[in-house]
Enzyme design. Structure first.
Site, PDB file in Angstrom:
ATOM      1  CE  LYS A  38       0.830 -10.294   6.296  1.00  0.00           C
ATOM      2  NZ  LYS A  38      -0.090  -9.214   6.705  1.00  0.00           N
ATOM      3  CG  ASP A  66       1.787  -6.735   8.954  1.00  0.00           C
ATOM      4  OD1 ASP A  66       2.517  -5.745   9.193  1.00  0.00           O
ATOM      5  OD2 ASP A  66       1.169  -6.883   7.886  1.00  0.00           O
ATOM      6  CE  LYS A  68       1.647  -2.805   6.954  1.00  0.00           C
ATOM      7  NZ  LYS A  68       0.877  -4.055   7.072  1.00  0.00           N
ATOM      8  CG  HIS A  70       3.787   5.833  12.270  1.00  0.00           C
ATOM      9  ND1 HIS A  70       3.469   6.237  10.998  1.00  0.00           N
ATOM     10  CD2 HIS A  70       4.606   6.784  12.763  1.00  0.00           C
ATOM     11  CE1 HIS A  70       4.057   7.391  10.727  1.00  0.00           C
ATOM     12  NE2 HIS A  70       4.752   7.741  11.804  1.00  0.00           N
ATOM     13  CG  ASP A  71       2.100   6.687  19.001  1.00  0.00           C
ATOM     14  OD1 ASP A  71       2.435   7.825  19.405  1.00  0.00           O
ATOM     15  OD2 ASP A  71       0.971   6.210  19.150  1.00  0.00           O
ATOM     16  CB  THR A 130       2.065  -1.476  -2.441  1.00  0.00           C
ATOM     17  OG1 THR A 130       1.250  -2.262  -1.577  1.00  0.00           O
ATOM     18  CG2 THR A 130       3.487  -1.968  -2.389  1.00  0.00           C
ATOM     19  N   GLY A 220      -0.804 -15.274   0.998  1.00  0.00           N
ATOM     20  CA  GLY A 220      -2.083 -15.508   1.669  1.00  0.00           C
ATOM     21  C   GLY A 220      -2.976 -16.453   0.905  1.00  0.00           C
ATOM     22  NE  ARG A 221      -6.022 -12.640  -1.478  1.00  0.00           N
ATOM     23  CZ  ARG A 221      -6.166 -11.466  -2.076  1.00  0.00           C
ATOM     24  NH1 ARG A 221      -7.351 -11.073  -2.471  1.00  0.00           N
ATOM     25  NH2 ARG A 221      -5.115 -10.675  -2.280  1.00  0.00           N
TER      26      ARG A 221
HETATM   27  O1  C5P Z   1      -3.655 -13.142  -0.212  1.00  0.00           O
HETATM   28  P1  C5P Z   1      -2.378 -12.400  -0.521  1.00  0.00           P
HETATM   29  O2  C5P Z   1      -1.234 -13.314  -0.876  1.00  0.00           O
HETATM   30  O3  C5P Z   1      -2.574 -11.315  -1.551  1.00  0.00           O
HETATM   31  O4  C5P Z   1      -1.998 -11.706   0.865  1.00  0.00           O
HETATM   32  C1  C5P Z   1      -0.872 -10.873   0.977  1.00  0.00           C
HETATM   33  C2  C5P Z   1      -0.735 -10.365   2.388  1.00  0.00           C
HETATM   34  O5  C5P Z   1       0.325  -9.423   2.390  1.00  0.00           O
HETATM   35  C3  C5P Z   1      -1.955  -9.679   2.955  1.00  0.00           C
HETATM   36  O6  C5P Z   1      -1.954  -9.888   4.375  1.00  0.00           O
HETATM   37  C4  C5P Z   1      -1.693  -8.213   2.634  1.00  0.00           C
HETATM   38  O7  C5P Z   1      -2.314  -7.344   3.534  1.00  0.00           O
HETATM   39  C5  C5P Z   1      -0.171  -8.151   2.800  1.00  0.00           C
HETATM   40  N1  C5P Z   1       0.482  -7.070   2.067  1.00  0.00           N
HETATM   41  C6  C5P Z   1       0.364  -6.924   0.692  1.00  0.00           C
HETATM   42  N2  C5P Z   1       0.988  -5.887   0.060  1.00  0.00           N
HETATM   43  C7  C5P Z   1       1.712  -5.027   0.758  1.00  0.00           C
HETATM   44  C8  C5P Z   1       1.855  -5.155   2.138  1.00  0.00           C
HETATM   45  C9  C5P Z   1       1.208  -6.213   2.763  1.00  0.00           C
HETATM   46  O8  C5P Z   1      -0.289  -7.726   0.033  1.00  0.00           O
HETATM   47  N3  C5P Z   1       2.323  -4.059   0.119  1.00  0.00           N
END
Ligand code: C5P
Length: 242
Positions: A38, A66, A68, A70-71, A130, A220-221
């Site tokens: 992503k 990603d 997002k 919106h327009d 969120t 992600g992490r």
């Molecule tokens: O590192 P981590 O697993 O927390 O990354 C989650 C990814 O999902 C990030 O790119 C974050 O911006 C995205 N994201 C999120 N919560 C959301 C929407 C998107 O963590 N509600």
């Protein structure tokens, strides 16, 4: 025929960096180990479509774009059509852009897919961020609870041609019931057992999320910060098959 692209491994690794070299390296590492990657606003603002294509081609992995959008409907349609040139697997819009905007994005994905030989990106709608709580919604004139607003916007997305939505782990169950078995549910906030939650407040394991009805997991992490990102991604996929 214009069909949505599909993947077998539901794990999409969030690469949150403006550094195209670092993203490229991760994409190469994750080839065959994750379902896709992503790339979001930070990466795109730094590197543009050329950066996305560079990372996509380096890893040969599907890209979840990603941004997002919106327009007004015409502007979003134009942006989606052009974004199709990057051949993303999926891309995001805000459901709160309204029915005409969602429909315009879905139609533009089909047109953009046709222009690329038939494979179109899935259009995935974001409902309520969120980061917003009840008081934040009230401040922008929404008196419903976040949960009711999520359900309303998710239904709106489905009725207007979106392929799926992004939702938090604790929304999977109710949205799967509301939206039926086929709607795509993309879920961040996922942590394999024993990994650090970081700034995520309510997390769920990959197995739990898929069991409840998630179709794609954004992680992600736990992957990007692992000493061996490919091994971390593989372990997550294996945990789903167990
Ligand atoms: O590192 P981590 O697993 O927390 O990354 C989650 C990814 O999902 C990030 O790119 C974050 O911006 C995205 N994201 C999120 N919560 C959301 C929407 C998107 O963590 N509600």
């Amino acid at each position: 025929m214009n069909i949505p692209l599909t993947v077998v491994d539901p794990v999409f690794c969030a690469i949150d960096t403006p550094d195209v070299g670092a993203a490229e390296k991760l994409a190469v590492d994750l080839k065959g180990a994750a379902g896709g990657i992503k790339l979001g606003k930070e990466f795109f603002t730094a590197n543009g479509p050329d950066g996305v294509i560079r990372v996509r081609d380096a890893g040969g992995v599907p890209v979840f774009l990603d941004l997002k959008f919106h327009d007004i409907p015409n502007t979003v349609a134009g942006a989606v059509r052009i974004a199709c040139k990057m051949i993303p697997y999926m891309m995001t819009i805000h459901a709160s852009g309204g029915p005409a905007m969602i429909r315009a994005a879905a139609d533009a994905a089909v047109a953009g897919g046709d222009a690329n030989g038939g494979a179109r990106p899935q259009i995935i709608a974001v409902t309520v961020l969120t980061s917003l709580d009840q008081a934040d919604l009230k401040a922008v004139g929404v008196s419903d609870t976040p949960s009711d607003q999520v359900r309303r916007l998710a239904a709106l997305a489905q009725q207007n041609g979106a392929d799926g939505i992004v939702c938090s782990p604790h929304e999977i169950e109710v949205l799967r019931q509301d939206l039926g078995p086929d709607f795509v549910l993309v879920v961040p906030g996922i942590r394999p057992k024993g990994t650090d939650a970081g700034d995520q407040k309510r997390v769920m394991t990959p197995e739990e999320a898929v069991q409840l009805g998630a179709t794609h997991l954004v992680i992600g992490r736990p992957i990007t910060q692992a000493s061996d990102p490919a091994a971390a991604a593989r372990a997550i996929f294996d945990s789903l098959a167990a």
